[in-house]
Design a protein around this motif. Sequence first.
Motif, PDB file in Angstrom:
ATOM      1  N   SER A  19       3.453  -1.591  -5.515  1.00  0.00           N
ATOM      2  CA  SER A  19       4.259  -0.374  -5.547  1.00  0.00           C
ATOM      3  C   SER A  19       4.971  -0.224  -4.216  1.00  0.00           C
ATOM      4  O   SER A  19       4.484  -0.656  -3.167  1.00  0.00           O
ATOM      5  CB  SER A  19       3.393   0.857  -5.823  1.00  0.00           C
ATOM      6  N   ARG A  21       5.461   2.548  -2.713  1.00  0.00           N
ATOM      7  CA  ARG A  21       4.731   3.521  -1.891  1.00  0.00           C
ATOM      8  C   ARG A  21       3.635   2.841  -1.071  1.00  0.00           C
ATOM      9  O   ARG A  21       3.469   3.124   0.126  1.00  0.00           O
ATOM     10  CB  ARG A  21       4.151   4.620  -2.772  1.00  0.00           C
ATOM     11  N   ARG A  22       2.874   1.921  -1.712  1.00  0.00           N
ATOM     12  CA  ARG A  22       1.835   1.213  -0.961  1.00  0.00           C
ATOM     13  C   ARG A  22       2.454   0.309   0.100  1.00  0.00           C
ATOM     14  O   ARG A  22       1.909   0.157   1.189  1.00  0.00           O
ATOM     15  CB  ARG A  22       0.957   0.406  -1.922  1.00  0.00           C
ATOM     16  N   ALA A  25       3.434   2.483   3.028  1.00  0.00           N
ATOM     17  CA  ALA A  25       2.265   2.944   3.786  1.00  0.00           C
ATOM     18  C   ALA A  25       1.722   1.828   4.667  1.00  0.00           C
ATOM     19  O   ALA A  25       1.375   2.051   5.844  1.00  0.00           O
ATOM     20  CB  ALA A  25       1.186   3.442   2.817  1.00  0.00           C
ATOM     21  N   ALA A  26       1.652   0.606   4.114  1.00  0.00           N
ATOM     22  CA  ALA A  26       1.167  -0.523   4.916  1.00  0.00           C
ATOM     23  C   ALA A  26       2.118  -0.823   6.067  1.00  0.00           C
ATOM     24  O   ALA A  26       1.688  -1.109   7.198  1.00  0.00           O
ATOM     25  CB  ALA A  26       1.001  -1.751   4.027  1.00  0.00           C
ATOM     26  N   LYS A  54       8.360   6.704  -3.581  1.00  0.00           N
ATOM     27  CA  LYS A  54       7.877   7.293  -4.837  1.00  0.00           C
ATOM     28  C   LYS A  54       8.980   7.310  -5.883  1.00  0.00           C
ATOM     29  O   LYS A  54       8.736   7.031  -7.072  1.00  0.00           O
ATOM     30  CB  LYS A  54       7.351   8.700  -4.598  1.00  0.00           C
ATOM     31  N   ASP A  57       9.212   3.858  -7.352  1.00  0.00           N
ATOM     32  CA  ASP A  57       8.110   3.599  -8.283  1.00  0.00           C
ATOM     33  C   ASP A  57       8.298   4.365  -9.592  1.00  0.00           C
ATOM     34  O   ASP A  57       8.024   3.833 -10.677  1.00  0.00           O
ATOM     35  CB  ASP A  57       6.778   3.981  -7.647  1.00  0.00           C
TER      36      ASP A  57
END
Length: 387
Positions: A19, A21-22, A25-26, A54, A57
């Motif tokens: 995704s 979003r992940r 974040a990473a 988001k 996604d």
Amino acid sequence: MDNPPLPPEPPPPPPAPASARRAVAAALDLIAIADRPELWATLRADEDVLVDAKAVDDHGGLPLAGLLAAVEDGISPTADPVRRLAEAGAVVLGTARGGADAAELVALGLIGLALTTQAPQRPDVVCLTPTAGLLPAAGAVVAGTLADGCRALTALTDPGAWPADVRLAAGERPRLTVSTKHRTTLRHAVGELLVAGAEVTTMDTATSMVPLGQRTETSDGPEVSAHGVRFRGRPFDDQVLIDLAALLTGEQLKNPYPATGTALVVFGAHLRGQPRNAELRDLGARFTGEVRTAPRYRMLALDGQAGVHPGDDGAALRGERWLLAPGSLARFRAALPPPMTLGPVELDDGETATALLSHPAPAPDITEFGDWRAYLRHRTANRPGLG
């Protein structure tokens, strides 16, 4: 009494789908750990990029979904390539101070892609400068992999900008010239290209690897750099250079950069290794895989060619799918001798594709073999005087 055997371990759960979003974040964690603020002209707020991720996604199916990017500070945020980048699903984390800084961000793994005004030359990233005009206001793409760079260029380029007969492949045995001035630097790359089937010669006046016969004194042609080796070519031969670079990176590129191709299925003398395959390669066609038809076609042994047409009690026939630019396909069609023609064929997965077919003609029926090559092997094995 022996204990009963334990039940087998359940299979591990499938990995969670990737995704945006992940990925964001990473990346934000990595950016904090790397602590290289001097590379960034601006870095967007975490909340803003997470909101963008988001949205990607939630949309689903965008071609650049999950790809994180930066834009060189000299490129306007309202420029067409920047807009297309976001529309295709890439999440722009911020702007880099310059092209070299953008490349450093890619090399550090903080982003997967950068838009720059000029492509910096370094061995740990891939740099793609398309033909002049294909990427207005930006000029070049820097990526971690050739596949990501091509994916991005395809999303950023108007399909109508390509010539009708653009080449979609470098061909089976591409020929290149290499500068003798840089021979020490290029020796390893030349060796890899030779193993891959390329024909390499040297010229004192060359400055980089150039497809033979395609040297240009203008700056309008494309350039592709991979593993520290730069390839240069004529305008609109972008995919030729990308294929050559892929020989060094070892990447298998499924789709060409020019998103203008039409699929053509062939069955006989135009298959790879067969006498008329050169006709496809000369047109810049790209092999994309083997196929089987639905079980309702018949094959005839015409004069050195497979005559395929729908018929009663037909069978599933093996063939190959090639991709040609529209103008190249038109030239191929115009050169077909009767009874050969182009028409629709149904594949075993239900897809309909354009294929090289024939009108019914008086010729031996070889449907039982299901494959032109199988028929040729049978004919050779049963030739008088053999065995």
